[in-house]
Design a protein around this motif. Structure first.
Motif, PDB file in Angstrom:
ATOM      1  N   ALA A  35      -1.421 -11.464  34.493  1.00 64.71           N
ATOM      2  CA  ALA A  35      -1.621 -12.819  34.385  1.00 64.71           C
ATOM      3  C   ALA A  35      -2.665 -13.251  33.485  1.00 64.71           C
ATOM      4  O   ALA A  35      -3.382 -13.235  33.781  1.00 64.71           O
ATOM      5  N   GLY A  36      -1.960 -13.937  32.426  1.00 61.16           N
ATOM      6  CA  GLY A  36      -2.930 -14.305  31.443  1.00 61.16           C
ATOM      7  C   GLY A  36      -3.033 -13.601  30.283  1.00 61.16           C
ATOM      8  O   GLY A  36      -3.788 -13.992  29.377  1.00 61.16           O
ATOM      9  N   LEU A  37      -2.551 -12.409  30.468  1.00 63.19           N
ATOM     10  CA  LEU A  37      -2.625 -11.067  29.282  1.00 63.19           C
ATOM     11  C   LEU A  37      -1.474 -12.016  28.028  1.00 63.19           C
ATOM     12  O   LEU A  37      -0.619 -12.327  28.267  1.00 63.19           O
ATOM     13  N   VAL A  38      -2.301 -12.277  27.055  1.00 64.82           N
ATOM     14  CA  VAL A  38      -1.627 -12.739  26.325  1.00 64.82           C
ATOM     15  C   VAL A  38      -1.536 -12.098  24.694  1.00 64.82           C
ATOM     16  O   VAL A  38      -2.655 -11.611  24.188  1.00 64.82           O
ATOM     17  N   ILE A  39      -0.474 -10.867  24.631  1.00 60.25           N
ATOM     18  CA  ILE A  39      -0.849  -9.898  23.257  1.00 60.25           C
ATOM     19  C   ILE A  39       0.003 -10.229  22.553  1.00 60.25           C
ATOM     20  O   ILE A  39      -0.076 -10.215  21.042  1.00 60.25           O
ATOM     21  N   GLY A  40       1.031 -11.548  22.492  1.00 56.28           N
ATOM     22  CA  GLY A  40       1.557 -11.577  21.060  1.00 56.28           C
ATOM     23  C   GLY A  40       2.109 -10.889  20.139  1.00 56.28           C
ATOM     24  O   GLY A  40       2.764  -9.809  20.982  1.00 56.28           O
ATOM     25  N   ALA A  41       2.184 -11.359  18.849  1.00 56.73           N
ATOM     26  CA  ALA A  41       2.270 -10.311  17.530  1.00 56.73           C
ATOM     27  C   ALA A  41       1.838  -8.452  18.012  1.00 56.73           C
ATOM     28  O   ALA A  41       2.575  -7.936  17.214  1.00 56.73           O
ATOM     29  N   ARG A  42       0.828  -8.414  18.322  1.00 56.07           N
ATOM     30  CA  ARG A  42       0.501  -7.634  18.061  1.00 56.07           C
ATOM     31  C   ARG A  42       1.083  -6.241  19.261  1.00 56.07           C
ATOM     32  O   ARG A  42       1.406  -5.494  19.361  1.00 56.07           O
ATOM     33  N   ASP A  43       2.462  -6.785  19.744  1.00 60.44           N
ATOM     34  CA  ASP A  43       2.988  -6.299  20.758  1.00 60.44           C
ATOM     35  C   ASP A  43       3.626  -5.099  20.204  1.00 60.44           C
ATOM     36  O   ASP A  43       3.966  -3.766  20.066  1.00 60.44           O
ATOM     37  N   LYS A  44       4.302  -5.370  18.893  1.00 62.00           N
ATOM     38  CA  LYS A  44       5.354  -4.613  17.928  1.00 62.00           C
ATOM     39  C   LYS A  44       4.006  -3.739  17.259  1.00 62.00           C
ATOM     40  O   LYS A  44       4.732  -2.624  17.711  1.00 62.00           O
ATOM     41  N   LEU A  45       3.311  -3.854  16.888  1.00 63.22           N
ATOM     42  CA  LEU A  45       1.962  -3.376  16.183  1.00 63.22           C
ATOM     43  C   LEU A  45       1.573  -1.886  17.596  1.00 63.22           C
ATOM     44  O   LEU A  45       1.217  -0.649  17.576  1.00 63.22           O
ATOM     45  N   ILE A  46       1.134  -2.577  18.533  1.00 63.60           N
ATOM     46  CA  ILE A  46       1.087  -1.517  19.850  1.00 63.60           C
ATOM     47  C   ILE A  46       2.135  -0.181  19.576  1.00 63.60           C
ATOM     48  O   ILE A  46       2.090   0.379  20.535  1.00 63.60           O
ATOM     49  N   HIS A  47       4.069  -0.880  19.945  1.00 63.65           N
ATOM     50  CA  HIS A  47       4.678  -0.344  20.047  1.00 63.65           C
ATOM     51  C   HIS A  47       4.447   0.959  19.295  1.00 63.65           C
ATOM     52  O   HIS A  47       4.778   2.170  19.371  1.00 63.65           O
ATOM     53  N   PHE A  48       4.785   0.703  17.985  1.00 64.41           N
ATOM     54  CA  PHE A  48       4.664   1.396  16.499  1.00 64.41           C
ATOM     55  C   PHE A  48       3.820   1.960  16.287  1.00 64.41           C
ATOM     56  O   PHE A  48       3.596   3.414  17.003  1.00 64.41           O
ATOM     57  N   PHE A  49       2.131   1.928  16.956  1.00 63.10           N
ATOM     58  CA  PHE A  49       1.523   2.758  17.464  1.00 63.10           C
ATOM     59  C   PHE A  49       1.850   3.878  18.241  1.00 63.10           C
ATOM     60  O   PHE A  49       1.185   5.586  17.760  1.00 63.10           O
ATOM     61  N   SER A  50       2.016   3.297  19.180  1.00 61.82           N
ATOM     62  CA  SER A  50       2.339   3.925  20.336  1.00 61.82           C
ATOM     63  C   SER A  50       3.029   4.852  20.159  1.00 61.82           C
ATOM     64  O   SER A  50       3.170   6.924  20.519  1.00 61.82           O
ATOM     65  N   TYR A  51       4.358   4.992  20.109  1.00 61.06           N
ATOM     66  CA  TYR A  51       5.211   5.835  18.926  1.00 61.06           C
ATOM     67  C   TYR A  51       5.081   6.819  18.108  1.00 61.06           C
ATOM     68  O   TYR A  51       5.341   7.833  18.193  1.00 61.06           O
ATOM     69  N   ASP A  97      10.668  -4.639  20.241  1.00 63.59           N
ATOM     70  CA  ASP A  97      10.408  -3.341  20.316  1.00 63.59           C
ATOM     71  C   ASP A  97      10.731  -2.060  19.593  1.00 63.59           C
ATOM     72  O   ASP A  97      10.190  -0.949  19.722  1.00 63.59           O
ATOM     73  N   ILE A  98      12.568  -2.149  20.065  1.00 66.16           N
ATOM     74  CA  ILE A  98      13.148  -0.748  19.773  1.00 66.16           C
ATOM     75  C   ILE A  98      13.287  -0.436  18.367  1.00 66.16           C
ATOM     76  O   ILE A  98      12.741   0.469  18.111  1.00 66.16           O
ATOM     77  N   PHE A  99      12.733  -1.249  17.423  1.00 68.12           N
ATOM     78  CA  PHE A  99      12.906  -0.934  16.239  1.00 68.12           C
ATOM     79  C   PHE A  99      11.698  -0.973  16.150  1.00 68.12           C
ATOM     80  O   PHE A  99      11.974   0.066  15.114  1.00 68.12           O
ATOM     81  N   ALA A 100      10.920  -1.401  16.639  1.00 69.82           N
ATOM     82  CA  ALA A 100       9.204  -0.978  16.361  1.00 69.82           C
ATOM     83  C   ALA A 100       8.746   1.043  16.699  1.00 69.82           C
ATOM     84  O   ALA A 100       8.058   1.131  15.846  1.00 69.82           O
ATOM     85  N   ASN A 101       9.405   0.865  17.993  1.00 69.58           N
ATOM     86  CA  ASN A 101       9.653   2.516  18.623  1.00 69.58           C
ATOM     87  C   ASN A 101       9.740   3.275  17.277  1.00 69.58           C
ATOM     88  O   ASN A 101       9.378   3.890  17.104  1.00 69.58           O
ATOM     89  N   GLY A 102      11.208   3.007  17.125  1.00 77.27           N
ATOM     90  CA  GLY A 102      11.870   3.620  16.000  1.00 77.27           C
ATOM     91  C   GLY A 102      11.086   3.756  14.803  1.00 77.27           C
ATOM     92  O   GLY A 102      10.828   4.640  13.737  1.00 77.27           O
ATOM     93  N   CYS A 103      10.347   2.793  13.987  1.00 79.58           N
ATOM     94  CA  CYS A 103       9.666   2.978  12.949  1.00 79.58           C
ATOM     95  C   CYS A 103       8.565   3.686  13.070  1.00 79.58           C
ATOM     96  O   CYS A 103       8.686   4.409  12.766  1.00 79.58           O
ATOM     97  N   GLY A 104       7.361   3.843  13.963  1.00 78.99           N
ATOM     98  CA  GLY A 104       6.308   4.983  14.378  1.00 78.99           C
ATOM     99  C   GLY A 104       7.309   6.425  15.019  1.00 78.99           C
ATOM    100  O   GLY A 104       6.771   7.227  13.987  1.00 78.99           O
TER     101      GLY A 104
END
Length: 127
Positions: A35-51, A97-104
């Motif tokens: 609760a209270g954790l706001v990731i916002g648009a960074r979520d897609k960067l996290i997905h991309f970088f992680s994958y 998110d699936i698209f960001a994963n695939g891009c990474g």
């Protein structure tokens, strides 16, 4: 002989770390967001970088496996996780998110091919 044992040990350690990375990915993908954790648009960067990192790591430490097959497998894992998120009350399925994963994964595969095709000793040559 000592060098071969050491290389095998380093390879096994890298493989273990790769498996741990996937386990962490699965767990963090399926637990509720605090609760209270706001990731916002960074979520897609996290997905991309992680994958990207996980894919490249697996390409490096699983040299007897086809990088394309590993990439497909990791993409299926990511897609499966997104689908599982859609079944929970606290997460949602996101095509972005699936698209960001695939891009990474794709960038990791392309950079792997580029580095290994040059034969500069940084990585093994692809089969």
């Amino acid at each position: 002989m000592y060098c071969r044992k050491r290389t095998t040990m380093l390879l096994r350690c890298g493989q273990l770390i790769g498996v741990i990375m996937v386990v962490v990915l699965v767990v963090t993908s399926l637990i509720p967001v605090p609760a209270g954790l706001v990731i916002g648009a960074r979520d897609k960067l996290i997905h991309f970088f992680s994958y990207y990192v996980i894919s490249y790591w697996w390409f490096l430490f699983f040299p007897n496996k086809s990088p394309v097959r590993l990439a497909i497998g990791l993409f299926l894992v990511g897609t499966g996780l997104e689908m599982l998120q859609g079944t929970t009350a606290y997460r949602t399925l996101s095509l972005a998110d699936i698209f960001a994963n695939g891009c990474g994964i794709t960038l990791a595969l392309l950079s792997w091919r580029l580095i290994t095709s040059r034969g500069n000793g940084l990585a093994r040559k692809p089969n």
